[in-house]
Design a protein around this motif. Sequence first.
Motif, PDB file in Angstrom:
ATOM      1  N   VAL A 104       0.960  -1.359  -0.292  1.00  0.00           N
ATOM      2  CA  VAL A 104      -0.480   0.121  -0.213  1.00  0.00           C
ATOM      3  C   VAL A 104       0.685   1.319   0.005  1.00  0.00           C
ATOM      4  O   VAL A 104       2.573   1.242   0.642  1.00  0.00           O
ATOM      5  CB  VAL A 104      -0.739  -0.205   1.023  1.00  0.00           C
ATOM      6  CG1 VAL A 104      -2.345  -1.163   1.420  1.00  0.00           C
ATOM      7  CG2 VAL A 104      -0.429   0.066   2.321  1.00  0.00           C
ATOM      8  N   CYS A 105       0.242   2.276  -0.711  1.00  0.00           N
ATOM      9  CA  CYS A 105       0.468   4.039  -0.311  1.00  0.00           C
ATOM     10  C   CYS A 105       0.301   4.329   0.590  1.00  0.00           C
ATOM     11  O   CYS A 105      -0.627   4.431   0.986  1.00  0.00           O
ATOM     12  CB  CYS A 105       0.647   4.344  -1.843  1.00  0.00           C
ATOM     13  SG  CYS A 105       1.917   3.677  -2.586  1.00  0.00           S
ATOM     14  N   ASN A 106       1.181   5.668   1.082  1.00  0.00           N
ATOM     15  CA  ASN A 106       0.542   6.275   1.705  1.00  0.00           C
ATOM     16  C   ASN A 106      -0.049   7.579   1.395  1.00  0.00           C
ATOM     17  O   ASN A 106       0.200   8.279   0.316  1.00  0.00           O
ATOM     18  CB  ASN A 106       1.773   7.257   2.349  1.00  0.00           C
ATOM     19  CG  ASN A 106       1.538   8.626   3.596  1.00  0.00           C
ATOM     20  OD1 ASN A 106       0.502   8.489   4.082  1.00  0.00           O
ATOM     21  ND2 ASN A 106       2.753   8.848   3.619  1.00  0.00           N
ATOM     22  N   PRO A 107      -1.204   7.782   1.182  1.00  0.00           N
ATOM     23  CA  PRO A 107      -2.420   8.431   0.474  1.00  0.00           C
ATOM     24  C   PRO A 107      -2.212  10.035   1.311  1.00  0.00           C
ATOM     25  O   PRO A 107      -1.771  10.944   0.429  1.00  0.00           O
ATOM     26  CB  PRO A 107      -3.505   7.659   1.216  1.00  0.00           C
ATOM     27  CG  PRO A 107      -3.591   7.391   2.564  1.00  0.00           C
ATOM     28  CD  PRO A 107      -2.119   6.433   2.171  1.00  0.00           C
ATOM     29  N   GLY A 108      -1.042  10.239   2.003  1.00  0.00           N
ATOM     30  CA  GLY A 108      -0.949  11.939   1.840  1.00  0.00           C
ATOM     31  C   GLY A 108      -2.218  12.404   2.226  1.00  0.00           C
ATOM     32  O   GLY A 108      -3.441  12.364   2.177  1.00  0.00           O
ATOM     33  N   GLU A 109      -1.872  13.426   1.053  1.00  0.00           N
ATOM     34  CA  GLU A 109      -2.466  14.784   0.305  1.00  0.00           C
ATOM     35  C   GLU A 109      -2.600  14.090  -1.030  1.00  0.00           C
ATOM     36  O   GLU A 109      -3.563  14.731  -1.418  1.00  0.00           O
ATOM     37  CB  GLU A 109      -2.037  16.183   0.623  1.00  0.00           C
ATOM     38  CG  GLU A 109      -1.415  16.663   2.140  1.00  0.00           C
ATOM     39  CD  GLU A 109      -1.312  17.897   2.187  1.00  0.00           C
ATOM     40  OE1 GLU A 109      -0.820  17.662   0.838  1.00  0.00           O
ATOM     41  OE2 GLU A 109      -0.835  18.001   3.140  1.00  0.00           O
ATOM     42  N   GLN A 110      -1.646  12.718  -1.320  1.00  0.00           N
ATOM     43  CA  GLN A 110      -1.649  12.879  -2.567  1.00  0.00           C
ATOM     44  C   GLN A 110      -3.576  12.479  -3.242  1.00  0.00           C
ATOM     45  O   GLN A 110      -3.424  12.895  -4.400  1.00  0.00           O
ATOM     46  CB  GLN A 110      -0.921  11.647  -2.686  1.00  0.00           C
ATOM     47  CG  GLN A 110      -1.096  11.295  -4.345  1.00  0.00           C
ATOM     48  CD  GLN A 110       0.083   9.596  -4.420  1.00  0.00           C
ATOM     49  OE1 GLN A 110      -0.137   9.010  -3.186  1.00  0.00           O
ATOM     50  NE2 GLN A 110       0.459   9.633  -5.402  1.00  0.00           N
ATOM     51  N   ILE A 111      -4.237  11.751  -2.041  1.00  0.00           N
ATOM     52  CA  ILE A 111      -5.371  11.542  -3.034  1.00  0.00           C
ATOM     53  C   ILE A 111      -6.842  11.863  -2.452  1.00  0.00           C
ATOM     54  O   ILE A 111      -7.340  11.813  -3.153  1.00  0.00           O
ATOM     55  CB  ILE A 111      -5.468   9.567  -2.767  1.00  0.00           C
ATOM     56  CG1 ILE A 111      -6.018   9.157  -2.989  1.00  0.00           C
ATOM     57  CG2 ILE A 111      -5.659  10.341  -0.961  1.00  0.00           C
ATOM     58  CD1 ILE A 111      -6.551   7.666  -2.971  1.00  0.00           C
ATOM     59  N   SER A 112      -6.195  12.931  -1.395  1.00  0.00           N
ATOM     60  CA  SER A 112      -7.215  13.595  -0.868  1.00  0.00           C
ATOM     61  C   SER A 112      -7.445  14.851  -1.717  1.00  0.00           C
ATOM     62  O   SER A 112      -8.449  15.397  -1.149  1.00  0.00           O
ATOM     63  CB  SER A 112      -7.189  14.050   0.256  1.00  0.00           C
ATOM     64  OG  SER A 112      -6.197  14.938   0.836  1.00  0.00           O
ATOM     65  N   PHE A 113      -6.468  15.457  -2.414  1.00  0.00           N
ATOM     66  CA  PHE A 113      -6.108  17.044  -3.038  1.00  0.00           C
ATOM     67  C   PHE A 113      -8.067  17.529  -3.146  1.00  0.00           C
ATOM     68  O   PHE A 113      -8.659  18.124  -3.093  1.00  0.00           O
ATOM     69  CB  PHE A 113      -5.444  16.933  -3.771  1.00  0.00           C
ATOM     70  CG  PHE A 113      -5.537  18.509  -4.594  1.00  0.00           C
ATOM     71  CD1 PHE A 113      -5.933  18.975  -6.525  1.00  0.00           C
ATOM     72  CD2 PHE A 113      -4.852  19.743  -3.839  1.00  0.00           C
ATOM     73  CE1 PHE A 113      -5.977  19.634  -6.422  1.00  0.00           C
ATOM     74  CE2 PHE A 113      -4.719  20.417  -4.134  1.00  0.00           C
ATOM     75  CZ  PHE A 113      -5.273  20.910  -5.639  1.00  0.00           C
ATOM     76  N   ALA A 114      -8.372  16.775  -4.524  1.00  0.00           N
ATOM     77  CA  ALA A 114      -9.272  16.498  -5.433  1.00  0.00           C
ATOM     78  C   ALA A 114     -10.588  16.859  -5.144  1.00  0.00           C
ATOM     79  O   ALA A 114     -11.545  17.341  -5.044  1.00  0.00           O
ATOM     80  CB  ALA A 114      -8.974  15.755  -7.027  1.00  0.00           C
ATOM     81  N   GLN A 115     -10.250  15.171  -4.341  1.00  0.00           N
ATOM     82  CA  GLN A 115     -11.553  15.134  -3.398  1.00  0.00           C
ATOM     83  C   GLN A 115     -12.085  16.082  -2.059  1.00  0.00           C
ATOM     84  O   GLN A 115     -13.319  16.725  -2.563  1.00  0.00           O
ATOM     85  CB  GLN A 115     -11.528  13.499  -2.945  1.00  0.00           C
ATOM     86  CG  GLN A 115     -11.720  12.860  -3.812  1.00  0.00           C
ATOM     87  CD  GLN A 115     -11.070  11.400  -3.510  1.00  0.00           C
ATOM     88  OE1 GLN A 115     -10.145  10.755  -2.738  1.00  0.00           O
ATOM     89  NE2 GLN A 115     -11.913  10.454  -3.144  1.00  0.00           N
ATOM     90  N   LEU A 116     -11.350  16.151  -1.394  1.00  0.00           N
ATOM     91  CA  LEU A 116     -11.524  17.774  -0.334  1.00  0.00           C
ATOM     92  C   LEU A 116     -11.931  19.022  -0.874  1.00  0.00           C
ATOM     93  O   LEU A 116     -12.031  19.653  -0.629  1.00  0.00           O
ATOM     94  CB  LEU A 116     -10.064  17.882   0.763  1.00  0.00           C
ATOM     95  CG  LEU A 116      -9.453  16.659   0.687  1.00  0.00           C
ATOM     96  CD1 LEU A 116      -8.724  16.969   1.892  1.00  0.00           C
ATOM     97  CD2 LEU A 116     -10.517  16.286   2.060  1.00  0.00           C
ATOM     98  N   LEU A 117     -12.223  19.403  -2.130  1.00  0.00           N
ATOM     99  CA  LEU A 117     -11.953  20.924  -2.947  1.00  0.00           C
ATOM    100  C   LEU A 117     -13.828  20.373  -2.697  1.00  0.00           C
ATOM    101  O   LEU A 117     -14.276  21.778  -2.801  1.00  0.00           O
ATOM    102  CB  LEU A 117     -11.655  20.568  -4.498  1.00  0.00           C
ATOM    103  CG  LEU A 117     -10.502  20.757  -4.478  1.00  0.00           C
ATOM    104  CD1 LEU A 117      -9.557  21.433  -5.808  1.00  0.00           C
ATOM    105  CD2 LEU A 117      -9.199  22.222  -3.635  1.00  0.00           C
ATOM    106  N   SER A 118     -14.251  19.499  -3.119  1.00  0.00           N
ATOM    107  CA  SER A 118     -15.961  19.741  -3.130  1.00  0.00           C
ATOM    108  C   SER A 118     -16.341  18.666  -1.663  1.00  0.00           C
ATOM    109  O   SER A 118     -17.639  18.296  -1.526  1.00  0.00           O
ATOM    110  CB  SER A 118     -16.092  19.099  -3.834  1.00  0.00           C
ATOM    111  OG  SER A 118     -15.622  16.924  -4.466  1.00  0.00           O
ATOM    112  N   THR A 119     -15.539  18.021  -0.124  1.00  0.00           N
ATOM    113  CA  THR A 119     -16.498  17.685   0.606  1.00  0.00           C
ATOM    114  C   THR A 119     -16.269  19.108   1.725  1.00  0.00           C
ATOM    115  O   THR A 119     -15.386  20.104   1.667  1.00  0.00           O
ATOM    116  CB  THR A 119     -14.976  16.768   1.127  1.00  0.00           C
ATOM    117  OG1 THR A 119     -13.475  17.687   1.527  1.00  0.00           O
ATOM    118  CG2 THR A 119     -15.055  15.474   0.121  1.00  0.00           C
TER     119      THR A 119
END
Length: 264
Positions: A104-119
């Motif tokens: 597994v990879c550390n999600p960090g901010e990498q995966i949440s960037f686009a998603q967090l813009l709309s959450t």
Amino acid sequence: MAWVVRISLLVLLLGGMAALSFLFFRQEQADRQIDPETFCNVAIAPPQIIAIGVDSSDPFTEVQIEAIRVQLSHALDQLPAGGLVEIYRMSAARGELTERLISVCNPGEQISFAQLLSTTSREEDELRSRYSERFVGAVQRTLRREAASESVSQSFILESIHAIGVQSFERHPEVRDRRLIIVSDMLQNSDLYSHYRDGNVPISQLFSSNPSALFRPDLDGVVVDVLVVERAGSSHRQTRELLAWWEDYFRGSNAMIRQVRTIA
């Protein structure tokens, strides 16, 4: 002249908006290539690889399990966003691949960037909680399960280190930030070599008489941490001479030893 200034400012503004739009587009494209199961970006190599080999040929005590968990948590805390962690069961007989338990990879901010813009804030908290559960939680559950395994008669440490080198590091040759963490009593015991049968034969002798990669894997530039798990009744074998043997082995394989820590 005023109209020239206005036009210049407009050009700069449009140029800045275009650049910002391009950056958002690039980030969105990158986010789309995140594997939802591993959190790894399939389009680019990870910035760091941590490969953890767990030798569960004998079970660990509860105190040892907790000490191992603490040490490995420190390593995971330093893993950058997008960094890859893989855990292996050190069970590879000669010529076999060792079993990869988790990747597994550390999600960090990498995966949440686009998603967090709309959450919303609550959704953001849920996302972070899910990442924590599926990343840190999965890693720690795997380690605890492996540490509680039943005893087996052989210990394939040399064979497994060779296999891990191929499966983790040679798979990503472009990644230069590579770490190997071994959790083991460091008592090799197989047909290839046995500390019980052969003692501590000098590494230089083994390397010269056995050119096989099993004895001399390619660990060029890999930073190694060894967590030496003490075994009841083995203090006469788990000596300073044994640790020096392994230090010579890793140095002879072009690795860099960062620390050797005893887990009592």
